[in-house]
Design a protein around this motif. Structure first.
Motif, PDB file in Angstrom:
ATOM      1  N   ALA A  77      -1.564   9.863   3.505  1.00  0.00           N
ATOM      2  CA  ALA A  77      -1.895   9.033   4.961  1.00  0.00           C
ATOM      3  C   ALA A  77      -1.054   8.623   5.338  1.00  0.00           C
ATOM      4  O   ALA A  77       0.195   7.491   4.913  1.00  0.00           O
ATOM      5  N   HIS A  78      -0.197   8.783   6.823  1.00  0.00           N
ATOM      6  CA  HIS A  78       0.017   8.243   7.856  1.00  0.00           C
ATOM      7  C   HIS A  78      -0.523   7.582   8.969  1.00  0.00           C
ATOM      8  O   HIS A  78      -1.373   8.098   9.506  1.00  0.00           O
ATOM      9  N   TYR A  79       0.123   6.727   9.491  1.00  0.00           N
ATOM     10  CA  TYR A  79      -0.535   5.917  10.645  1.00  0.00           C
ATOM     11  C   TYR A  79       0.882   5.661  11.319  1.00  0.00           C
ATOM     12  O   TYR A  79       1.586   5.954  11.094  1.00  0.00           O
ATOM     13  N   TRP A  80       0.466   5.263  12.739  1.00  0.00           N
ATOM     14  CA  TRP A  80       1.081   4.825  13.805  1.00  0.00           C
ATOM     15  C   TRP A  80       0.805   2.897  13.587  1.00  0.00           C
ATOM     16  O   TRP A  80      -0.340   3.087  13.645  1.00  0.00           O
ATOM     17  N   SER A  81       1.583   2.332  13.473  1.00  0.00           N
ATOM     18  CA  SER A  81       1.642   1.298  13.402  1.00  0.00           C
ATOM     19  C   SER A  81       2.348   0.394  15.032  1.00  0.00           C
ATOM     20  O   SER A  81       3.224   0.076  15.294  1.00  0.00           O
ATOM     21  N   ARG A  82       1.677  -0.242  15.076  1.00  0.00           N
ATOM     22  CA  ARG A  82       0.835  -0.368  16.064  1.00  0.00           C
ATOM     23  C   ARG A  82       2.118  -1.955  16.337  1.00  0.00           C
ATOM     24  O   ARG A  82       2.952  -2.474  17.414  1.00  0.00           O
ATOM     25  N   SER A  83       1.925  -2.473  15.830  1.00  0.00           N
ATOM     26  CA  SER A  83       2.574  -3.813  15.629  1.00  0.00           C
ATOM     27  C   SER A  83       4.478  -4.079  14.952  1.00  0.00           C
ATOM     28  O   SER A  83       5.300  -4.500  15.444  1.00  0.00           O
ATOM     29  N   ARG A  84       4.771  -2.416  14.797  1.00  0.00           N
ATOM     30  CA  ARG A  84       5.985  -2.591  14.421  1.00  0.00           C
ATOM     31  C   ARG A  84       6.377  -1.052  15.091  1.00  0.00           C
ATOM     32  O   ARG A  84       7.698  -0.994  15.471  1.00  0.00           O
ATOM     33  N   GLY A  85       6.164  -0.731  15.999  1.00  0.00           N
ATOM     34  CA  GLY A  85       6.224   0.553  16.859  1.00  0.00           C
ATOM     35  C   GLY A  85       6.380   1.616  16.010  1.00  0.00           C
ATOM     36  O   GLY A  85       7.887   1.782  16.437  1.00  0.00           O
ATOM     37  N   ALA A  86       5.674   1.839  14.751  1.00  0.00           N
ATOM     38  CA  ALA A  86       6.883   3.243  14.263  1.00  0.00           C
ATOM     39  C   ALA A  86       5.819   4.084  13.367  1.00  0.00           C
ATOM     40  O   ALA A  86       4.672   3.413  13.449  1.00  0.00           O
ATOM     41  N   LEU A  87       6.050   5.186  12.906  1.00  0.00           N
ATOM     42  CA  LEU A  87       5.385   5.688  11.999  1.00  0.00           C
ATOM     43  C   LEU A  87       5.685   4.773  11.177  1.00  0.00           C
ATOM     44  O   LEU A  87       6.783   4.711  10.355  1.00  0.00           O
ATOM     45  N   TRP A  88       4.156   5.223  10.080  1.00  0.00           N
ATOM     46  CA  TRP A  88       4.707   4.006   8.589  1.00  0.00           C
ATOM     47  C   TRP A  88       3.755   5.164   7.924  1.00  0.00           C
ATOM     48  O   TRP A  88       1.943   5.748   7.848  1.00  0.00           O
ATOM     49  N   ARG A  89       3.797   5.089   6.355  1.00  0.00           N
ATOM     50  CA  ARG A  89       3.447   5.960   5.754  1.00  0.00           C
ATOM     51  C   ARG A  89       2.882   5.041   4.351  1.00  0.00           C
ATOM     52  O   ARG A  89       3.374   4.851   4.142  1.00  0.00           O
ATOM     53  N   LYS A  90       2.174   4.916   4.248  1.00  0.00           N
ATOM     54  CA  LYS A  90       0.747   4.257   3.207  1.00  0.00           C
ATOM     55  C   LYS A  90       1.737   4.328   2.282  1.00  0.00           C
ATOM     56  O   LYS A  90       1.993   5.462   1.683  1.00  0.00           O
ATOM     57  N   GLY A  91       1.777   2.369   1.979  1.00  0.00           N
ATOM     58  CA  GLY A  91       2.687   3.173   0.170  1.00  0.00           C
ATOM     59  C   GLY A  91       3.751   3.599   0.262  1.00  0.00           C
ATOM     60  O   GLY A  91       4.733   2.838  -0.705  1.00  0.00           O
ATOM     61  N   ALA A  92       4.632   3.401   1.394  1.00  0.00           N
ATOM     62  CA  ALA A  92       6.152   3.682   1.740  1.00  0.00           C
ATOM     63  C   ALA A  92       6.852   2.229   1.065  1.00  0.00           C
ATOM     64  O   ALA A  92       7.526   2.565   0.466  1.00  0.00           O
ATOM     65  N   THR A  93       6.487   1.055   0.986  1.00  0.00           N
ATOM     66  CA  THR A  93       6.762  -0.255   0.735  1.00  0.00           C
ATOM     67  C   THR A  93       6.540  -0.876  -0.604  1.00  0.00           C
ATOM     68  O   THR A  93       7.259  -1.491  -1.590  1.00  0.00           O
ATOM     69  N   SER A  94       5.230  -0.770  -0.719  1.00  0.00           N
ATOM     70  CA  SER A  94       4.065  -1.035  -1.561  1.00  0.00           C
ATOM     71  C   SER A  94       4.209  -0.318  -2.845  1.00  0.00           C
ATOM     72  O   SER A  94       3.831  -0.794  -4.120  1.00  0.00           O
ATOM     73  N   GLY A  95       4.288   0.994  -2.538  1.00  0.00           N
ATOM     74  CA  GLY A  95       3.426   2.000  -3.393  1.00  0.00           C
ATOM     75  C   GLY A  95       2.327   2.490  -3.275  1.00  0.00           C
ATOM     76  O   GLY A  95       1.266   3.009  -4.209  1.00  0.00           O
ATOM     77  N   LEU A  96       1.618   1.678  -2.621  1.00  0.00           N
ATOM     78  CA  LEU A  96       0.113   1.804  -2.855  1.00  0.00           C
ATOM     79  C   LEU A  96      -0.268   3.408  -2.027  1.00  0.00           C
ATOM     80  O   LEU A  96      -0.826   2.690  -0.485  1.00  0.00           O
ATOM     81  N   VAL A  97       0.487   4.236  -2.303  1.00  0.00           N
ATOM     82  CA  VAL A  97       0.476   5.027  -1.622  1.00  0.00           C
ATOM     83  C   VAL A  97      -1.517   5.611  -1.185  1.00  0.00           C
ATOM     84  O   VAL A  97      -2.527   5.849  -2.450  1.00  0.00           O
ATOM     85  N   GLN A  98      -1.854   6.546  -0.915  1.00  0.00           N
ATOM     86  CA  GLN A  98      -3.192   7.069  -0.039  1.00  0.00           C
ATOM     87  C   GLN A  98      -2.606   8.697   0.179  1.00  0.00           C
ATOM     88  O   GLN A  98      -1.562   8.848   1.473  1.00  0.00           O
ATOM     89  N   THR A  99      -3.404   9.112  -0.938  1.00  0.00           N
ATOM     90  CA  THR A  99      -3.455   9.976  -1.219  1.00  0.00           C
ATOM     91  C   THR A  99      -4.719  10.584  -0.725  1.00  0.00           C
ATOM     92  O   THR A  99      -5.556  10.748  -0.858  1.00  0.00           O
ATOM     93  N   ILE A 100      -4.785  12.105   0.084  1.00  0.00           N
ATOM     94  CA  ILE A 100      -6.329  12.534   1.162  1.00  0.00           C
ATOM     95  C   ILE A 100      -6.834  13.214   0.558  1.00  0.00           C
ATOM     96  O   ILE A 100      -6.107  14.386  -0.498  1.00  0.00           O
ATOM     97  N   VAL A 101      -8.503  12.902  -0.066  1.00  0.00           N
ATOM     98  CA  VAL A 101      -8.773  14.358  -0.733  1.00  0.00           C
ATOM     99  C   VAL A 101      -9.242  14.898   0.486  1.00  0.00           C
ATOM    100  O   VAL A 101      -9.555  16.410   0.062  1.00  0.00           O
ATOM    101  N   GLU A 102      -9.983  14.389   1.418  1.00  0.00           N
ATOM    102  CA  GLU A 102     -10.332  14.981   2.334  1.00  0.00           C
ATOM    103  C   GLU A 102      -9.849  14.457   3.923  1.00  0.00           C
ATOM    104  O   GLU A 102     -10.553  13.052   4.138  1.00  0.00           O
ATOM    105  N   MET A 103      -9.694  15.304   4.989  1.00  0.00           N
ATOM    106  CA  MET A 103      -9.597  15.058   6.068  1.00  0.00           C
ATOM    107  C   MET A 103     -11.247  15.618   7.192  1.00  0.00           C
ATOM    108  O   MET A 103     -11.354  16.351   6.550  1.00  0.00           O
ATOM    109  N   ARG A 104     -11.819  13.858   7.961  1.00  0.00           N
ATOM    110  CA  ARG A 104     -12.552  14.830   8.620  1.00  0.00           C
ATOM    111  C   ARG A 104     -12.383  14.608  10.165  1.00  0.00           C
ATOM    112  O   ARG A 104     -12.073  13.051  10.137  1.00  0.00           O
TER     113      ARG A 104
END
Length: 172
Positions: A77-104
């Protein structure tokens, strides 16, 4: 011409538009078999993320075209961080990576639903499993502030240990 502010997402038509089909008709968007997402005026599309096993809502975020394309391509999972104004891969800093099982995608292709597994068991930068760790008192009278009730009692991790003093810029 002036440069856009740093927190403005890139226009969806720039680098990643080729990954998506043009929106040609209502029938094609609602009944077709190709992805033709509708980004808002800011180039964003809302995303609801749930736990694939329990169905619990973990977070609500937004994606720009790059985040959507990266999520599709990598399965993370990647998101756009409005607060940081940047692309953000969930877990890049924390290690709490979201692996996508399904996208709808919803019927008119202007909202995304991710079903994910989360390494580490938490999705919220505050340390809770879900970003929705409080409930709102429904039916409260109009004689004061609306009360919140914690639905999660314990944090999964200490955000200061993971992020330092400022896990997310404060927007008050």
């Amino acid at each position: 011409m002036t440069d856009a502010p740093a927190n403005d997402p890139p226009a969806p038509d720039r680098r990643y538009r080729h990954r998506f089909t043009d929106r040609l008709s209502v029938e094609q968007v609602e009944e077709g078999t190709t992805l033709a997402p509708r980004f808002d005026a800011d180039g964003l599309i809302p995303v609801v993320t749930t736990d694939a096993a329990s169905g619990d809502v973990l977070m609500m975020g937004v994606m720009n075209a790059e985040a959507l394309a990266c999520s599709i391509e990598t399965g993370k999972a990647h998101y756009w961080s409005r607060s940081r104004g940047a692309l953000w891969r969930k877990g890049a800093t924390s290690g709490l990576v979201q692996t996508i099982v399904e996208m709808r995608i919803d019927d008119d292709q202007d909202a995304v639903w991710l079903r994910v597994t989360v390494s580490g068991g938490a999705s919220c930068h505050v340390g809770y499993r879900s970003c929705f760790y409080r409930s709102v008192a429904i039916g409260a009278g109009a004689d004061g502030p609306v009360a919140l009730r914690f639905t999660e009692r314990e944090k999964i991790f200490d955000p200061r240990a993971v992020y330092g003093d400022a896990p997310n810029p404060t927007r008050l």
